[in-house]
Design a protein around this motif. Structure first.
Motif, PDB file in Angstrom:
ATOM      1  N   LYS A  89     -27.792 -43.480 -32.045  1.00  0.00           N
ATOM      2  CA  LYS A  89     -28.612 -42.355 -31.614  1.00  0.00           C
ATOM      3  C   LYS A  89     -27.863 -41.071 -31.946  1.00  0.00           C
ATOM      4  O   LYS A  89     -26.656 -40.986 -31.747  1.00  0.00           O
ATOM      5  CB  LYS A  89     -28.866 -42.424 -30.112  1.00  0.00           C
ATOM      6  CG  LYS A  89     -29.803 -41.324 -29.645  1.00  0.00           C
ATOM      7  CD  LYS A  89     -30.094 -41.382 -28.165  1.00  0.00           C
ATOM      8  CE  LYS A  89     -31.079 -40.269 -27.821  1.00  0.00           C
ATOM      9  NZ  LYS A  89     -30.582 -38.912 -28.112  1.00  0.00           N
ATOM     10  N   GLU A 120     -35.609 -45.428 -24.612  1.00  0.00           N
ATOM     11  CA  GLU A 120     -34.345 -45.020 -25.238  1.00  0.00           C
ATOM     12  C   GLU A 120     -33.199 -45.936 -24.793  1.00  0.00           C
ATOM     13  O   GLU A 120     -32.368 -46.341 -25.619  1.00  0.00           O
ATOM     14  CB  GLU A 120     -34.028 -43.572 -24.883  1.00  0.00           C
ATOM     15  CG  GLU A 120     -32.809 -43.059 -25.617  1.00  0.00           C
ATOM     16  CD  GLU A 120     -32.498 -41.597 -25.299  1.00  0.00           C
ATOM     17  OE1 GLU A 120     -33.401 -40.756 -25.430  1.00  0.00           O
ATOM     18  OE2 GLU A 120     -31.352 -41.313 -24.932  1.00  0.00           O
ATOM     19  N   ASP A 157     -34.397 -39.212 -33.825  1.00  0.00           N
ATOM     20  CA  ASP A 157     -33.292 -39.517 -32.906  1.00  0.00           C
ATOM     21  C   ASP A 157     -32.333 -40.591 -33.404  1.00  0.00           C
ATOM     22  O   ASP A 157     -31.161 -40.583 -33.049  1.00  0.00           O
ATOM     23  CB  ASP A 157     -33.865 -39.970 -31.565  1.00  0.00           C
ATOM     24  CG  ASP A 157     -34.059 -38.806 -30.615  1.00  0.00           C
ATOM     25  OD1 ASP A 157     -33.699 -37.681 -31.003  1.00  0.00           O
ATOM     26  OD2 ASP A 157     -34.564 -39.023 -29.508  1.00  0.00           O
ATOM     27  N   GLU A 175     -37.874 -42.734 -34.552  1.00  0.00           N
ATOM     28  CA  GLU A 175     -38.021 -42.009 -33.312  1.00  0.00           C
ATOM     29  C   GLU A 175     -38.576 -42.998 -32.290  1.00  0.00           C
ATOM     30  O   GLU A 175     -39.315 -43.907 -32.658  1.00  0.00           O
ATOM     31  CB  GLU A 175     -39.014 -40.860 -33.555  1.00  0.00           C
ATOM     32  CG  GLU A 175     -39.137 -39.849 -32.489  1.00  0.00           C
ATOM     33  CD  GLU A 175     -37.913 -38.983 -32.281  1.00  0.00           C
ATOM     34  OE1 GLU A 175     -37.193 -38.680 -33.251  1.00  0.00           O
ATOM     35  OE2 GLU A 175     -37.663 -38.632 -31.116  1.00  0.00           O
TER      36      GLU A 175
END
Lengths: 204, 204
Positions: free
Chosen positions: B57, B37, B89, B102
């Motif tokens: 995001k 992430e 996301d 994602e």
């Protein structure tokens, strides 16, 4: 204390205010009294169920500081702060087009005050437009019960004019001549996709 | 207690876990140890600054129950709960294309367990694909330090196979034959837009 990048303190009045207002205004017998956000959410649910478009509201960004994990029940956030969003509230996809917009209400009967719009939203919509996305603002004149789709180019023009010392609001007459009015319906409530479709067709 | 629509209790372990993990793993001397992430966020910042793509995001959705307004300081959220997201996301726009994905990590060296993927994410990516958006999953094999862009069609195929009693994971060999591997770089870190560009070019 949380600050904007420009040093101004961040006062996250919007999320709680919206909630209180909606409760006060909510009549059970009609759509009158619903906030624009609620009307857009209903519209998006309709679009989703009918597979017309996939548009979602972005969650309110919060900075989570402390979380408790009580045994056998859901985690509880015990300390968190509102963060400044860097985008608009709604985005998604319709028929291959990237859709991005903000929903704004005004009680004025004559013009839309530009103080309702934030610099970061203008920047974001400009970036989206440069990437060939479709960016706009849905403006509701609550007292008049009138709804308009404002293409980013129209908003941007007024914004630049304001920055150059011009007027700080967009008169209703500009809405009537340069934007698309939507008559609210039952379902979908605010049919902005049809409006966008017509806008694109007329452009070509 | 919060429940999924299917009645299962919702245990929002992800957001806090991610934070703790990232702190533990974060070495200052290299990109190794960063969560996927974080790597994607860095990549998105690069894309934004270079005006290559506008991808953000989505914030973690929370249900805010109680907010305190201390005088002269920022509002504090004192009670809130994690909500189940209804989308993936990351989303945004690149060159007129709607992008939606994602990011998933696995420590396995041989396959990607499908339990990392949730039904609502599959549903959302399917809806996006039907609307001609580009949906995919970025999978990082952390132990191998290898990254793959998995087009939704490949994930969907494996998902349907699992639902029909087939295997519950995607073997590395399928990644090597049916997805696009990305070699991590300095800046952009995970250049998924170039990968997508090649994918589209090869399709035409």
């Amino acid at each position: 204390m949380i600050h904007y990048p420009n040093g101004k303190p961040y006062k996250p009045s919007e999320p709680p205010k919206t909630k209180t207002t909606s409760k006060k205004k909510d009549f059970s017998f009609s759509n009158r009294g619903k906030t624009l956000e609620e009307e857009i959410n209903e519209t998006n649910t309709y679009y989703l169920n009918q597979q017309i478009a996939i548009i979602h509201k972005k969650p309110v960004p919060v900075q989570i500081v402390k979380v408790e994990y009580p045994s056998r029940s859901a985690a509880v956030i015990r300390e968190a702060y509102f963060r400044t969003p860097s985008t608009t509230d709604f985005n998604g996809v319709w028929n291959g087009y990237y859709i991005d917009f903000e929903a704004k209400e005004t009680e004025s009967k004559t013009s839309f005050p530009l103080k309702n719009v934030h610099q970061h939203q203008v920047n974001h919509m400009k970036e989206v437009t440069n990437q060939k996305g479709i960016a706009f603002t849905v403006v509701k004149f609550t007292t008049l019960d009138r709804y308009f789709i404002v293409p980013f180019t129209v908003l941007h023009e007024a914004w630049l004019e304001m920055e150059n010392g011009g007027r700080k609001s967009i008169p209703l007459s500009v809405f009537e001549s340069k934007t698309i009015e939507i008559k609210p319906g039952y379902n979908p409530r605010i049919d902005y996709i049809t409006a966008i479709k017509n806008m694109i067709t007329n452009d070509n």
